[in-house]
Write a protein that holds these residues in place. Structure first.
Motif, mmCIF file in Angstrom:
data_model
loop_
_atom_site.group_PDB
_atom_site.id
_atom_site.type_symbol
_atom_site.label_atom_id
_atom_site.label_comp_id
_atom_site.label_asym_id
_atom_site.label_seq_id
_atom_site.Cartn_x
_atom_site.Cartn_y
_atom_site.Cartn_z
ATOM 1 N N SER A 157 0.684 -1.131 0.161
ATOM 2 C CA SER A 157 -0.061 -0.045 -0.043
ATOM 3 C C SER A 157 0.855 1.110 -0.178
ATOM 4 O O SER A 157 1.710 1.352 0.908
ATOM 5 C CB SER A 157 -0.850 -0.070 1.268
ATOM 6 N N PRO A 158 0.623 2.130 -0.893
ATOM 7 C CA PRO A 158 1.275 3.352 -0.952
ATOM 8 C C PRO A 158 1.125 4.206 0.583
ATOM 9 O O PRO A 158 2.362 5.024 0.782
ATOM 10 C CB PRO A 158 0.837 4.079 -2.094
ATOM 11 N N ARG A 159 0.055 4.155 0.881
ATOM 12 C CA ARG A 159 0.047 4.712 2.326
ATOM 13 C C ARG A 159 1.001 4.192 3.395
ATOM 14 O O ARG A 159 1.079 4.860 4.482
ATOM 15 C CB ARG A 159 -1.538 4.398 2.687
ATOM 16 N N ALA A 160 1.550 2.934 3.143
ATOM 17 C CA ALA A 160 2.258 2.454 4.395
ATOM 18 C C ALA A 160 3.779 3.067 4.142
ATOM 19 O O ALA A 160 4.796 2.653 4.827
ATOM 20 C CB ALA A 160 2.537 0.811 4.068
ATOM 21 N N TYR A 161 4.071 3.642 3.246
ATOM 22 C CA TYR A 161 5.380 4.165 2.919
ATOM 23 C C TYR A 161 5.427 5.839 3.417
ATOM 24 O O TYR A 161 4.554 6.472 3.301
ATOM 25 C CB TYR A 161 5.731 4.209 1.542
ATOM 26 N N ASP A 162 6.539 6.172 4.061
ATOM 27 C CA ASP A 162 6.915 7.267 4.713
ATOM 28 C C ASP A 162 7.417 8.448 3.736
ATOM 29 O O ASP A 162 7.054 9.664 4.200
ATOM 30 C CB ASP A 162 7.691 7.166 6.010
ATOM 31 N N TYR A 163 8.393 8.237 3.006
ATOM 32 C CA TYR A 163 8.840 9.204 2.108
ATOM 33 C C TYR A 163 8.823 8.787 0.550
ATOM 34 O O TYR A 163 8.915 7.704 0.353
ATOM 35 C CB TYR A 163 10.348 9.465 2.575
ATOM 36 N N TRP A 164 8.873 9.808 -0.059
ATOM 37 C CA TRP A 164 8.661 9.563 -1.636
ATOM 38 C C TRP A 164 9.544 10.550 -2.301
ATOM 39 O O TRP A 164 10.142 11.583 -1.831
ATOM 40 C CB TRP A 164 7.086 9.957 -2.209
ATOM 41 N N GLY A 165 10.170 10.009 -3.360
ATOM 42 C CA GLY A 165 10.983 10.792 -4.344
ATOM 43 C C GLY A 165 9.868 11.584 -5.306
ATOM 44 O O GLY A 165 8.414 11.448 -5.071
#
Length: 124
Positions: free
Chosen positions: A107-115
């Motif tokens: 799930s993308p909601r489970a990731y804290d940081y993004w490029g």
């Protein structure tokens, strides 16, 4: 915080290959997973592949298994996505994400940081 910078996108013909890179900096010791997601116009962000920093266990979406390979260089704090046999339906903005929890998630909601994302366009 963790800062992520993607590179390597571009325009390629169907059947071609591209290699994406995601360089991490900052509090990288807090990151358990690096993952690649993609988002096509009008669609939700979808999981592509993930890799655990420690041990290198990998996970793939069914749509890319056998065509894409995720890898990492722990010393360089960089994750890669080797994409082969590209199809027009692979066209999207590709994002890398960092997860600071031990357990795997698609799930993308489970990731804290993004490029910031890098565009991949596959022509037919």
């Amino acid at each position: 915080q963790v800062q992520l910078i993607e590179s390597g996108g571009g325009l390629v013909q169907a059947g071609g290959s591209l290699r994406l890179s995601c360089a991490a900096s900052g509090r990288t010791d807090s990151s358990y997973f690096m993952a690649w997601f993609r988002q096509a116009p009008g669609k939700e962000r979808e999981f592509v592949a993930a890799i655990r920093w420690s041990g290198g266990t990998t996970y793939y979406a069914d749509s890319v298994k056998g065509r894409f390979t995720i890898s990492r260089d722990n010393a360089q704090k960089t994750a890669y996505l080797e994409m082969n046999s590209l199809k027009p339906e692979d066209t999207a903005v590709y994002y890398c994400g960092s997860r600071s929890v031990f357990y795997y998630s698609t799930s993308p909601r489970a990731y804290d940081y993004w490029g910031q994302g890098t565009q991949v366009t596959v022509s037919s």
